[in-house]
Design a protein around this motif. Structure first.
Motif, short mmCIF file in Angstrom:
data_model
loop_
_atom_site.label_atom_id
_atom_site.label_comp_id
_atom_site.label_asym_id
_atom_site.label_seq_id
_atom_site.Cartn_x
_atom_site.Cartn_y
_atom_site.Cartn_z
N GLU A 1 0.86 -1.18 0.00
CA GLU A 1 0.00 0.00 0.00
C GLU A 1 0.90 1.24 0.00
N VAL A 2 0.38 2.35 -0.51
CA VAL A 2 1.15 3.58 -0.63
C VAL A 2 0.80 4.54 0.50
N SER A 3 1.84 5.15 1.07
CA SER A 3 1.66 6.23 2.04
C SER A 3 2.52 7.41 1.59
N LEU A 4 2.00 8.62 1.80
CA LEU A 4 2.68 9.85 1.39
C LEU A 4 2.56 10.90 2.47
N ASP A 5 3.60 11.72 2.59
CA ASP A 5 3.56 12.94 3.40
C ASP A 5 4.04 14.07 2.49
N ILE A 6 3.28 15.14 2.44
CA ILE A 6 3.64 16.29 1.60
C ILE A 6 3.38 17.55 2.40
N HIS A 7 4.40 18.39 2.54
CA HIS A 7 4.20 19.70 3.15
C HIS A 7 4.21 20.73 2.03
N LEU A 8 3.03 21.22 1.71
CA LEU A 8 2.86 22.24 0.67
C LEU A 8 3.01 23.59 1.33
N ASN A 9 3.97 24.40 0.87
CA ASN A 9 4.20 25.69 1.52
C ASN A 9 3.80 26.87 0.64
N ARG A 10 3.10 26.57 -0.46
CA ARG A 10 2.66 27.63 -1.36
C ARG A 10 1.32 27.23 -1.97
N THR A 11 0.42 28.17 -2.11
CA THR A 11 -0.90 27.89 -2.67
C THR A 11 -0.81 27.49 -4.13
N LEU A 12 -1.52 26.42 -4.49
CA LEU A 12 -1.63 25.99 -5.88
C LEU A 12 -2.94 26.54 -6.44
N ARG A 13 -2.84 27.35 -7.48
CA ARG A 13 -3.99 28.07 -8.03
C ARG A 13 -4.34 27.57 -9.43
N ASN A 14 -5.39 28.19 -9.99
CA ASN A 14 -5.77 27.91 -11.37
C ASN A 14 -4.55 28.04 -12.27
N GLY A 15 -4.50 27.23 -13.29
CA GLY A 15 -3.35 27.21 -14.19
C GLY A 15 -2.48 25.99 -13.95
N LEU A 16 -2.68 25.32 -12.81
CA LEU A 16 -1.94 24.10 -12.52
C LEU A 16 -2.37 23.02 -13.52
N ARG A 17 -1.41 22.32 -14.08
CA ARG A 17 -1.68 21.27 -15.05
C ARG A 17 -1.12 19.95 -14.54
N THR A 18 -1.71 18.86 -15.01
CA THR A 18 -1.27 17.52 -14.65
C THR A 18 -1.16 16.67 -15.91
N THR A 19 -0.04 15.98 -16.03
CA THR A 19 0.13 14.99 -17.08
C THR A 19 0.19 13.62 -16.42
N ILE A 20 -0.69 12.71 -16.86
CA ILE A 20 -0.72 11.36 -16.32
C ILE A 20 -0.43 10.39 -17.46
N THR A 21 0.55 9.52 -17.23
CA THR A 21 0.93 8.52 -18.23
C THR A 21 0.90 7.15 -17.58
N LEU A 22 0.28 6.20 -18.26
CA LEU A 22 0.27 4.81 -17.81
C LEU A 22 1.09 4.00 -18.79
N MET A 23 2.09 3.28 -18.28
CA MET A 23 2.97 2.45 -19.11
C MET A 23 2.92 1.01 -18.61
N GLN A 24 3.06 0.09 -19.55
CA GLN A 24 3.12 -1.33 -19.22
C GLN A 24 4.53 -1.83 -19.50
N LEU A 25 5.07 -2.61 -18.56
CA LEU A 25 6.37 -3.24 -18.77
C LEU A 25 6.15 -4.47 -19.62
N VAL A 26 6.76 -4.49 -20.80
CA VAL A 26 6.58 -5.59 -21.75
C VAL A 26 7.90 -6.37 -21.84
N GLN A 27 7.85 -7.65 -21.54
CA GLN A 27 9.02 -8.52 -21.64
C GLN A 27 9.20 -8.91 -23.11
N THR A 28 10.38 -8.68 -23.66
CA THR A 28 10.66 -9.04 -25.05
C THR A 28 11.59 -10.22 -25.15
N GLY A 29 12.16 -10.63 -24.07
CA GLY A 29 13.08 -11.75 -24.03
C GLY A 29 13.39 -12.08 -22.59
N ARG A 30 14.30 -12.97 -22.41
CA ARG A 30 14.65 -13.41 -21.07
C ARG A 30 15.18 -12.28 -20.20
#
Length: 178
Positions: free
Chosen positions: A47-76
């Motif tokens: 399971e994942v646990s996170l601690d983040i101390h944000l010290n500055r306000t995040l406002r409109n204009g914030l963008r997020t890029t999300i990428t999902l990748m699969q590990l593909v075995q091509t050989g031994r």
């Protein structure tokens, strides 16, 4: 902070499926301009646990890029990462829209139950945490076969393809579906 967006995107494609999941790695980085400390770790049960101390306000204009990748075995001893999808979105706009849809509201509530993440913009400076986050078995996308995957989330200000992007935070989650 933005981990709930990562999980929300995964859940957009969900159908009932019998696969189980286990996180195998977590990596968190946050720009010193926005955070004074970040920490991510896995529990013995994957399971994942996170601690983040944000010290500055995040406002409109914030963008997020999300990428999902699969590990593909091509050989031994060889493999590569195949990109399954990559989305770039306006973070605050996406949060507003997701919270208006009733089904998405249910999924986001599930994500929020693991911590004290902000659910709207502006995201105020504070200590944010996630504890023992796990994907629920019925929420694993039906089109994904068993295997190893990587979710990469980058949060930034600037244009999606611009050269002068201001990095806010990056989250990388490795997941095993079995």
């Amino acid at each position: 902070m933005e981990m709930f967006l990562l999980v929300s995107i995964i859940l957009l494609f969900c159908q009932t499926y019998t696969l189980r999941s286990k996180f195998t790695n977590v990596s968190v980085e946050c720009s010193y301009e926005f955070c004074s400390s970040t920490r991510g770790w896995l529990t013995a049960r994957g399971e994942v646990s996170l601690d983040i101390h944000l010290n500055r306000t995040l406002r409109n204009g914030l963008r997020t890029t999300i990428t999902l990748m699969q590990l593909v075995q091509t050989g031994r001893d060889s493999s590569y990462q195949k990109t399954l999808f990559s989305y770039d979105m306006d973070t605050c706009k996406t949060l507003r829209e997701l919270l208006q849809a009733s089904l998405m509201k249910v999924w986001l509530r599930n994500v929020f139950k693991y911590g004290n993440l902000a659910d709207r913009c502006p995201i105020q400076p504070a200590d944010y945490e996630v504890r023992n986050f796990q994907l629920e078995n019925h929420s694993i996308p039906a089109y994904l076969p068993p295997g190893f995957y990587r979710l990469h989330d980058t949060n930034y200000y600037g244009r999606p393809k611009g050269k002068q992007r201001r990095l806010v935070a990056t989250f990388v989650l490795d997941i095993k579906f079995y």
